[in-house]
Design a protein around this motif. Structure first.
Motif, PDB file in Angstrom:
ATOM      1  N   GLU A 144       0.854  -1.033   0.059  1.00 60.57           N
ATOM      2  CA  GLU A 144       0.094  -0.042   0.091  1.00 60.57           C
ATOM      3  C   GLU A 144       0.594   1.436  -0.097  1.00 60.57           C
ATOM      4  O   GLU A 144       0.445   2.271  -0.194  1.00 60.57           O
ATOM      5  CB  GLU A 144      -1.010  -0.098   1.328  1.00 60.57           C
ATOM      6  CG  GLU A 144      -2.396  -0.631   1.013  1.00 60.57           C
ATOM      7  CD  GLU A 144      -2.282  -2.116   1.094  1.00 60.57           C
ATOM      8  OE1 GLU A 144      -1.601  -2.449   2.063  1.00 60.57           O
ATOM      9  OE2 GLU A 144      -3.032  -2.658   0.227  1.00 60.57           O
ATOM     10  N   TYR A 145       1.905   1.141   0.283  1.00 62.05           N
ATOM     11  CA  TYR A 145       3.152   2.272   0.565  1.00 62.05           C
ATOM     12  C   TYR A 145       2.376   3.109   1.690  1.00 62.05           C
ATOM     13  O   TYR A 145       2.718   4.309   1.380  1.00 62.05           O
ATOM     14  CB  TYR A 145       3.470   3.055  -0.783  1.00 62.05           C
ATOM     15  CG  TYR A 145       4.042   1.952  -1.553  1.00 62.05           C
ATOM     16  CD1 TYR A 145       5.494   1.779  -1.538  1.00 62.05           C
ATOM     17  CD2 TYR A 145       3.322   1.262  -2.807  1.00 62.05           C
ATOM     18  CE1 TYR A 145       6.136   0.990  -2.585  1.00 62.05           C
ATOM     19  CE2 TYR A 145       4.188   0.387  -3.526  1.00 62.05           C
ATOM     20  CZ  TYR A 145       5.360   0.174  -3.328  1.00 62.05           C
ATOM     21  OH  TYR A 145       6.083  -0.791  -4.168  1.00 62.05           O
ATOM     22  N   SER A 146       2.100   2.524   2.596  1.00 64.81           N
ATOM     23  CA  SER A 146       1.691   3.519   3.693  1.00 64.81           C
ATOM     24  C   SER A 146       2.984   3.931   4.618  1.00 64.81           C
ATOM     25  O   SER A 146       3.912   3.177   4.690  1.00 64.81           O
ATOM     26  CB  SER A 146       1.007   2.630   4.497  1.00 64.81           C
ATOM     27  OG  SER A 146       1.130   1.233   4.868  1.00 64.81           O
ATOM     28  N   PHE A 147       2.584   4.995   5.421  1.00 61.64           N
ATOM     29  CA  PHE A 147       3.909   5.168   6.461  1.00 61.64           C
ATOM     30  C   PHE A 147       3.392   5.487   7.708  1.00 61.64           C
ATOM     31  O   PHE A 147       2.244   5.636   8.007  1.00 61.64           O
ATOM     32  CB  PHE A 147       4.561   6.486   5.640  1.00 61.64           C
ATOM     33  CG  PHE A 147       3.673   7.549   5.821  1.00 61.64           C
ATOM     34  CD1 PHE A 147       2.712   8.034   4.752  1.00 61.64           C
ATOM     35  CD2 PHE A 147       3.393   8.631   6.878  1.00 61.64           C
ATOM     36  CE1 PHE A 147       1.669   9.125   4.611  1.00 61.64           C
ATOM     37  CE2 PHE A 147       2.752   9.804   6.599  1.00 61.64           C
ATOM     38  CZ  PHE A 147       1.785  10.055   5.684  1.00 61.64           C
ATOM     39  N   GLY A 173       3.743   5.315  -7.338  1.00 62.46           N
ATOM     40  CA  GLY A 173       2.175   5.589  -7.581  1.00 62.46           C
ATOM     41  C   GLY A 173       1.375   5.898  -6.528  1.00 62.46           C
ATOM     42  O   GLY A 173       0.225   6.085  -6.615  1.00 62.46           O
ATOM     43  N   LYS A 174       1.770   5.982  -5.312  1.00 63.86           N
ATOM     44  CA  LYS A 174       1.130   6.555  -4.280  1.00 63.86           C
ATOM     45  C   LYS A 174       0.406   8.116  -4.422  1.00 63.86           C
ATOM     46  O   LYS A 174       1.374   8.785  -4.672  1.00 63.86           O
ATOM     47  CB  LYS A 174       1.971   6.534  -2.942  1.00 63.86           C
ATOM     48  CG  LYS A 174       1.093   6.907  -1.671  1.00 63.86           C
ATOM     49  CD  LYS A 174       2.005   7.027  -0.594  1.00 63.86           C
ATOM     50  CE  LYS A 174       1.225   7.476   0.786  1.00 63.86           C
ATOM     51  NZ  LYS A 174       0.058   6.418   1.304  1.00 63.86           N
ATOM     52  N   VAL A 175      -0.910   8.287  -4.084  1.00 67.36           N
ATOM     53  CA  VAL A 175      -1.402   9.557  -3.853  1.00 67.36           C
ATOM     54  C   VAL A 175      -1.499   9.844  -2.545  1.00 67.36           C
ATOM     55  O   VAL A 175      -2.285   8.893  -2.008  1.00 67.36           O
ATOM     56  CB  VAL A 175      -2.618   9.839  -4.967  1.00 67.36           C
ATOM     57  CG1 VAL A 175      -3.359  11.122  -4.782  1.00 67.36           C
ATOM     58  CG2 VAL A 175      -2.353   9.558  -6.369  1.00 67.36           C
ATOM     59  N   PHE A 176      -0.919  10.609  -1.934  1.00 62.86           N
ATOM     60  CA  PHE A 176      -1.126  10.925  -0.462  1.00 62.86           C
ATOM     61  C   PHE A 176      -2.586  11.732  -0.334  1.00 62.86           C
ATOM     62  O   PHE A 176      -3.183  12.504  -1.033  1.00 62.86           O
ATOM     63  CB  PHE A 176      -0.131  12.084  -0.182  1.00 62.86           C
ATOM     64  CG  PHE A 176       1.240  11.343  -0.118  1.00 62.86           C
ATOM     65  CD1 PHE A 176       1.568  11.041   1.288  1.00 62.86           C
ATOM     66  CD2 PHE A 176       1.934  11.215  -1.154  1.00 62.86           C
ATOM     67  CE1 PHE A 176       2.961  10.624   1.358  1.00 62.86           C
ATOM     68  CE2 PHE A 176       3.206  10.784  -0.874  1.00 62.86           C
ATOM     69  CZ  PHE A 176       3.868  10.379   0.337  1.00 62.86           C
ATOM     70  N   THR A 177      -3.151  10.945   0.665  1.00 64.80           N
ATOM     71  CA  THR A 177      -4.696  11.617   0.829  1.00 64.80           C
ATOM     72  C   THR A 177      -4.498  12.802   1.672  1.00 64.80           C
ATOM     73  O   THR A 177      -3.688  13.330   2.241  1.00 64.80           O
ATOM     74  CB  THR A 177      -5.609  10.697   1.846  1.00 64.80           C
ATOM     75  OG1 THR A 177      -4.849  10.524   2.993  1.00 64.80           O
ATOM     76  CG2 THR A 177      -5.492   9.264   1.097  1.00 64.80           C
ATOM     77  N   MET A 204      -2.084  12.746 -13.587  1.00 63.84           N
ATOM     78  CA  MET A 204      -2.076  11.621 -13.331  1.00 63.84           C
ATOM     79  C   MET A 204      -2.595  11.121 -12.045  1.00 63.84           C
ATOM     80  O   MET A 204      -1.751  10.313 -11.576  1.00 63.84           O
ATOM     81  CB  MET A 204      -0.745  10.966 -14.141  1.00 63.84           C
ATOM     82  CG  MET A 204      -0.359  11.173 -15.773  1.00 63.84           C
ATOM     83  SD  MET A 204       1.001  12.262 -15.815  1.00 63.84           S
ATOM     84  CE  MET A 204       0.756  12.935 -17.257  1.00 63.84           C
ATOM     85  N   VAL A 205      -3.852  11.215 -12.057  1.00 59.99           N
ATOM     86  CA  VAL A 205      -4.373  10.841 -11.002  1.00 59.99           C
ATOM     87  C   VAL A 205      -5.771   9.930 -11.128  1.00 59.99           C
ATOM     88  O   VAL A 205      -6.562  10.486 -11.977  1.00 59.99           O
ATOM     89  CB  VAL A 205      -4.664  11.796  -9.810  1.00 59.99           C
ATOM     90  CG1 VAL A 205      -5.202  11.447  -8.659  1.00 59.99           C
ATOM     91  CG2 VAL A 205      -3.440  12.669  -9.389  1.00 59.99           C
ATOM     92  N   TYR A 206      -5.784   8.725 -10.544  1.00 60.55           N
ATOM     93  CA  TYR A 206      -6.718   7.846 -11.021  1.00 60.55           C
ATOM     94  C   TYR A 206      -8.020   7.784  -9.864  1.00 60.55           C
ATOM     95  O   TYR A 206      -7.710   7.539  -8.814  1.00 60.55           O
ATOM     96  CB  TYR A 206      -6.294   6.344 -11.537  1.00 60.55           C
ATOM     97  CG  TYR A 206      -5.058   6.635 -12.145  1.00 60.55           C
ATOM     98  CD1 TYR A 206      -5.168   7.125 -13.548  1.00 60.55           C
ATOM     99  CD2 TYR A 206      -3.835   6.307 -11.906  1.00 60.55           C
ATOM    100  CE1 TYR A 206      -4.302   7.462 -14.173  1.00 60.55           C
ATOM    101  CE2 TYR A 206      -2.707   6.404 -12.601  1.00 60.55           C
ATOM    102  CZ  TYR A 206      -2.925   7.206 -13.998  1.00 60.55           C
ATOM    103  OH  TYR A 206      -1.708   7.419 -14.622  1.00 60.55           O
ATOM    104  N   ALA A 207      -9.165   7.938 -10.314  1.00 63.22           N
ATOM    105  CA  ALA A 207     -10.323   7.992  -9.427  1.00 63.22           C
ATOM    106  C   ALA A 207     -10.423   6.608  -8.596  1.00 63.22           C
ATOM    107  O   ALA A 207     -10.022   5.559  -9.177  1.00 63.22           O
ATOM    108  CB  ALA A 207     -11.769   7.916 -10.051  1.00 63.22           C
ATOM    109  N   PRO A 208     -10.692   6.505  -7.441  1.00 62.14           N
ATOM    110  CA  PRO A 208     -11.162   7.710  -6.496  1.00 62.14           C
ATOM    111  C   PRO A 208     -10.058   8.888  -5.939  1.00 62.14           C
ATOM    112  O   PRO A 208     -10.466   9.343  -5.251  1.00 62.14           O
ATOM    113  CB  PRO A 208     -12.149   6.838  -5.560  1.00 62.14           C
ATOM    114  CG  PRO A 208     -11.272   5.768  -5.266  1.00 62.14           C
ATOM    115  CD  PRO A 208     -10.604   5.072  -6.668  1.00 62.14           C
ATOM    116  N   SER A 209      -8.916   8.342  -6.404  1.00 56.45           N
ATOM    117  CA  SER A 209      -7.933   9.267  -5.670  1.00 56.45           C
ATOM    118  C   SER A 209      -7.958  10.734  -6.301  1.00 56.45           C
ATOM    119  O   SER A 209      -8.292  10.664  -7.508  1.00 56.45           O
ATOM    120  CB  SER A 209      -6.578   8.761  -6.039  1.00 56.45           C
ATOM    121  OG  SER A 209      -6.324   7.534  -5.235  1.00 56.45           O
TER     122      SER A 209
END
Ligand code: GLN
Length: 392
Positions: A144-147, A173-177, A204-209
């Motif tokens: 998930e590439y969480s931190f 490819g992580k999009v930070f919330t 270049m951001v993919y729904a739902p992000s």
């Protein structure tokens, strides 16, 4: 001969760009260094053709062509919900690469600590070395590439003066919330730190992000240097046009660094790029749709080929897990770099070894990009299917 500087002994050339050279040498399909294989919008090419005869061909103002700065300030004003001054807050640079280097040289004294997520875009390592900063790495944990936010707080407590955030993230490819960015923002404010963002994949951001601009969060404009580029947005990676936007005290200092590093970005190309901003919101929306299609198409192909991968929320990169290959006797003991070199020669597809992005000893991931036409993706996928078939 006397020794060269110590600083040049401490980093290698870019592995990403090296893979492009090897790929070209063997005529492979290059999915390593990320750049589009299609033309920029016609409006930019027409403007460039006109400018070839009408100029400008001499230096622009060092911190950027006035019309381009106006366009960038207008765009960023909308994103951050406040008036951005094109005279004092915008610096046009030679690519996002110079924007990042310039930001680091503006903020850091030798020995200053800077938080960097790992995996990270490899330039940040060299940026840190050349600006004298000492990176403190915070793992983004696959898949998930969480931190762990407490590691960021620890870094700030240990004196980190800034944090670098690539959002959407290259290579993972992580999009930070918004929540993640707000938590980082709160710490940056509490510990009086700067935030340097690299937002070159913002469309270049993919729904739902959704992409959240760090500088738009409460209290963050004052301490954020937003770095960005026109390379990906307008498919002009060779034009070398980037920019940074920051509050006046920071941007005025960055202007000096930029001036003595490069004097300025190419004037005719800056003037031509202005045309991109008159394309309207449909263009940027179209870009998002185009890349959503490319992502879905490419990932489906990887699935058919039997290759394991993450699902990027943004950017045009995907990490493929090669553990199953490295477990085969044929590849026993291989590094990811050796695997990528073999792939170029034997499969005809170039990737970037994941180890060039990770601080941790990661050897089982390779990065591919999908900023390619459907035809190129089809050919690459048919070659990758042969790779997948090796797993039986
Ligand atoms: N950002 C692109 C990549 O990671 C390439 C950028 C560059 O080489 N300057 O592949």
């Amino acid at each position: 001969m006397r020794a060269l500087s110590e600083r040049v002994q401490t980093f290698t050339d870019s592995v990403i760009r090296r893979m492009t050279r090897i790929s070209d040498e063997y005529g492979a399909i290059n999915l390593s260094q990320g750049f589009p294989d299609y033309d920029p919008p016609k409006a930019l090419m027409d403007a460039l053709a006109r400018i070839a005869y009408e100029g400008p061909h001499q230096y622009s103002i060092t911190f950027g062509d006035k019309d381009l700065r106006d366009a960038l300030a207008a765009k960023h004003s909308r994103a951050v919900g406040r008036e951005v001054d094109p005279e004092t807050e915008v610096v046009v640079t030679c690519g996002g690469t110079e924007a990042m280097m310039c930001a680091m040289m503006t903020i850091c004294n030798p020995g200053d600590k800077v938080l960097v997520f790992s995996p990270f875009y490899e330039n940040y390592g060299a940026d840190a070395i050349l600006s004298g900063a000492e990176p403190i790495y915070v793992p983004l944990v696959p898949p998930e590439y969480s931190f762990d936010i407490s590691l960021i707080e620890q870094g700030f407590r240990d004196g980190a003066k800034a944090i670098i955030i690539c959002n959407p993230s290259n290579p993972c490819g992580k999009v930070f919330t918004r929540e993640e960015l707000s938590a980082i923002a709160e710490l940056a404010i509490r510990y009086d730190a700067y935030v340097v963002t690299d937002e070159v994949y913002e469309y270049m951001v993919y729904a739902p992000s959704v992409h959240t601009v760090m500088a738009s969060l409460p209290g963050m404009y004052e301490r954020t240097i937003t770095c960005n580029s026109l390379s990906k947005t307008f498919a002009v990676t060779g034009w070398r046009l980037g920019f940074l936007i920051a509050p006046p005290e920071v941007a005025e200092a960055a202007k000096k660094v930029h001036d003595f590093l490069t004097v300025g970005a190419p004037a005719p190309l800056q003037a031509a790029a202005v045309a991109g901003f008159s394309l309207g919101d449909e263009y940027f929306e179209g870009l998002r749709e185009l890349y959503t299609e490319k992502r879905n198409y490419f990932l489906a192909g990887l699935d058919r080929a039997g290759l394991k991968h993450n699902v990027p929320q943004g950017s045009y990169f995907v990490m493929v897990d090669i553990s199953d290959f490295l477990a085969l006797p044929r590849f026993a003991g291989w590094s990811d770099l050796e695997f990528c070199e073999w792939m170029i020669k034997e499969i005809g597809v170039a990737a970037v070894p994941g180890s060039s992005f990770f601080r941790e000893p990661v050897n089982n991931l390779i990065r591919l990009h999908f900023a390619r036409s459907k035809e190129t993706m089809d050919e690459a996928l048919s070659r990758l299917a042969k790779l997948g078939a090796m797993l039986g």
